[in-house]
Design a protein around this motif. Sequence first.
Motif, PDB file in Angstrom:
ATOM      1  N   GLY A 149     -49.974  41.992 -38.071  1.00 42.74           N
ATOM      2  CA  GLY A 149     -50.398  41.862 -37.252  1.00 42.74           C
ATOM      3  C   GLY A 149     -51.945  43.537 -37.633  1.00 42.74           C
ATOM      4  O   GLY A 149     -53.187  43.262 -37.374  1.00 42.74           O
ATOM      5  N   VAL A 150     -51.708  44.272 -38.511  1.00 47.63           N
ATOM      6  CA  VAL A 150     -52.989  45.508 -38.828  1.00 47.63           C
ATOM      7  C   VAL A 150     -53.526  44.763 -39.074  1.00 47.63           C
ATOM      8  O   VAL A 150     -54.998  45.190 -39.955  1.00 47.63           O
ATOM      9  CB  VAL A 150     -51.629  46.408 -38.929  1.00 47.63           C
ATOM     10  N   TYR A 151     -52.622  44.458 -40.550  1.00 50.31           N
ATOM     11  CA  TYR A 151     -53.860  43.744 -41.983  1.00 50.31           C
ATOM     12  C   TYR A 151     -54.614  42.340 -40.884  1.00 50.31           C
ATOM     13  O   TYR A 151     -55.886  42.489 -41.545  1.00 50.31           O
ATOM     14  CB  TYR A 151     -52.936  43.667 -42.683  1.00 50.31           C
ATOM     15  N   ALA A 152     -54.435  41.731 -39.793  1.00 47.21           N
ATOM     16  CA  ALA A 152     -55.240  40.420 -39.466  1.00 47.21           C
ATOM     17  C   ALA A 152     -56.444  41.071 -38.990  1.00 47.21           C
ATOM     18  O   ALA A 152     -57.404  41.023 -38.959  1.00 47.21           O
ATOM     19  CB  ALA A 152     -53.915  39.889 -38.046  1.00 47.21           C
ATOM     20  N   LEU A 153     -55.770  42.845 -38.465  1.00 44.95           N
ATOM     21  CA  LEU A 153     -57.525  43.269 -37.891  1.00 44.95           C
ATOM     22  C   LEU A 153     -57.768  43.860 -37.868  1.00 44.95           C
ATOM     23  O   LEU A 153     -59.430  43.858 -38.477  1.00 44.95           O
ATOM     24  CB  LEU A 153     -56.527  44.780 -36.834  1.00 44.95           C
ATOM     25  N   ILE A 154     -57.613  44.776 -39.734  1.00 46.03           N
ATOM     26  CA  ILE A 154     -58.809  44.658 -40.588  1.00 46.03           C
ATOM     27  C   ILE A 154     -59.607  43.677 -41.340  1.00 46.03           C
ATOM     28  O   ILE A 154     -60.835  44.202 -41.644  1.00 46.03           O
ATOM     29  CB  ILE A 154     -57.776  45.864 -42.089  1.00 46.03           C
ATOM     30  N   ALA A 155     -58.732  42.881 -41.430  1.00 47.14           N
ATOM     31  CA  ALA A 155     -59.467  40.430 -42.519  1.00 47.14           C
ATOM     32  C   ALA A 155     -60.319  40.790 -40.717  1.00 47.14           C
ATOM     33  O   ALA A 155     -61.456  40.902 -41.625  1.00 47.14           O
ATOM     34  CB  ALA A 155     -58.571  40.251 -42.062  1.00 47.14           C
ATOM     35  N   LEU A 156     -60.372  40.904 -39.718  1.00 45.98           N
ATOM     36  CA  LEU A 156     -61.220  40.419 -38.680  1.00 45.98           C
ATOM     37  C   LEU A 156     -62.390  41.294 -39.439  1.00 45.98           C
ATOM     38  O   LEU A 156     -63.469  41.316 -38.511  1.00 45.98           O
ATOM     39  CB  LEU A 156     -60.232  40.788 -37.204  1.00 45.98           C
ATOM     40  N   LEU A 193     -61.623  51.921 -38.146  1.00 51.93           N
ATOM     41  CA  LEU A 193     -61.827  50.374 -37.716  1.00 51.93           C
ATOM     42  C   LEU A 193     -63.724  50.237 -37.160  1.00 51.93           C
ATOM     43  O   LEU A 193     -64.360  48.995 -37.973  1.00 51.93           O
ATOM     44  CB  LEU A 193     -61.324  49.949 -37.274  1.00 51.93           C
ATOM     45  N   TRP A 194     -63.394  50.800 -35.788  1.00 49.49           N
ATOM     46  CA  TRP A 194     -64.501  50.334 -35.180  1.00 49.49           C
ATOM     47  C   TRP A 194     -65.987  51.087 -36.277  1.00 49.49           C
ATOM     48  O   TRP A 194     -66.729  50.448 -35.057  1.00 49.49           O
ATOM     49  CB  TRP A 194     -64.845  51.352 -34.223  1.00 49.49           C
TER      50      TRP A 194
END
Length: 562
Positions: A225-232, A79-80
């Motif tokens: 939470g995981v897909y919120a991180l991906i959306a971010l 993701l980074w």
Amino acid sequence: MVENKASAPGKGSLLQQTRLVCGLTLFTFVFFHFLNHALGNISLSAMNWGQDIRYVVSGKRLFPWIFYTAMILHSGLGLWKLAQRRTLKMPVWEATQIILALLIPYVLIKHIFVTRGAGELYGSNISYQHELTALWPNDALWQSALLIVVWSHGCIGLHYWLRIKRWYRRVQTPLLGVAITLPLLALTGWISAARRLELSGNQKLNVTAEQKSNLLEIVSQVQLGVYALIALVLLTLVTKYALGMFQQRISVTYLDQKTVKSVPGPTLLEISRMKGVPHMSICGGRARCSTCRTLILSGEASLSGPSKTEAQVLKRIGASANVRLACQIRPMTDIVVRPLMGHGKKMQAPGLSDRYRWGVEQPVVVMFIDLRGFTSLSEGKLPFDIVFILNRYVDGVVKTVNRNNGMVDKIMGDGVMALFAVESDMSSGARDALACIQAVSKELEKVNEDLAAHLAAPLRIAIGLHGGTAILGRIGLDGQSGVASGLTALGDVVNVASRLEGVAKEENVLAAVSMDLITAAGITPAQNLTERSVAIRGRSGPISVICLDETAIVLADFKPAS
């Protein structure tokens, strides 16, 4: 002594290496997990037996936490890296791998909590009876999709990591067979076992209805939470793009091609992709290969110096000071560049998969075979006769080389250059080449018998044989026009082998073979074969050589090294 180990390709940065190690750890777990699923084609008992074996080997307590740590690091670093992108234009394989990675959490999170979570939170016995009951039949489709997605993501990553390694081509076909067969066996295995369990009426979920409801609630929260991180992360990419619309543009001029405008910040490789400029990158911009190398003609002073990772790759290829990797430099001012590989051409998929198009450094055996005195032999003959004689001779030599696991590099009139150990290890290639000397000598006897009526004297040849690390590549035509260049070898090993062919003529023997080659074959010459030193043009010191005549060419004349 011949060096048997070719230089390794670039390893990438520390973060890339960490992500790679974590990915390999996860793939190892998946591989053995799939093998365990495949046992379901036998019986449920076989699956539980396989699981017990895995727990004994890996440790029932320790390995899961190694797995989860690797999963978090691998996903987080992925993701980074995605957040660092300045463009979503990329090769199809790279985009496919990213999409597959983003799909994995949706099903994997539920699978982990219904199995491992039940064990950790409620002390449930996580047997295959519990797992198959939880998955069949309501989640059968999702679980099957998870197997395919995880396996495909891992195989794509492995393939594009391994394809720059010289040994990979030899095992690519059997590995492809494993890559297709294992997931099929895993799918049929767990489905067959689940159906048999249902038909037998022995389905059993080792959690209560309330516990299951609690687990599913946790699953929903973690998924969110995981897909919120991906959306971010995706929002970060969109924000970068939006802010870039208001930034001052810099000019990137590709010599002999075109000039494009870009915001400062993306790598040169990203700029090339955004603007549709052909720019080669075999490793996907990870600084593991050097195919995106670029000559900086103007604007070099504004670039940051090479990182440790880039410097290692540039040093390995002996790059000049104004050559940089396009995947590593980020132009901040106007710049003029010239990509050094695939310049000015849209490289097609076949070229991308041919590692020799970009050059491979590896140990190889080079053989030069040349007719003696053919110029005087051909005097007074008609052109038809000369061509007929040469064709018969060359045809026999080429077939003999091929039969002895060699590869003809080029034919130069009455001379033939052949390569060995291209697709095998150095020791086997060296022995193949030594055996080829004897085979070529016998083939020449047949040629002389066939051409007796056309020759005043039998044909004689001289052979030079040497081994060492060389660069293998396709020089010249790239196949775009329907014609591609063959494989050729470059380097000092070629020069030495050519010189030894001349030594064989000077010494009036059949072949001159370097001691380096004989040592690489794992043999020692018999006592009646004398070792001598030969000076090689361009070398500071002489090279040790064994000369072989027609009476000393059988491999039995050599003894295995003790």
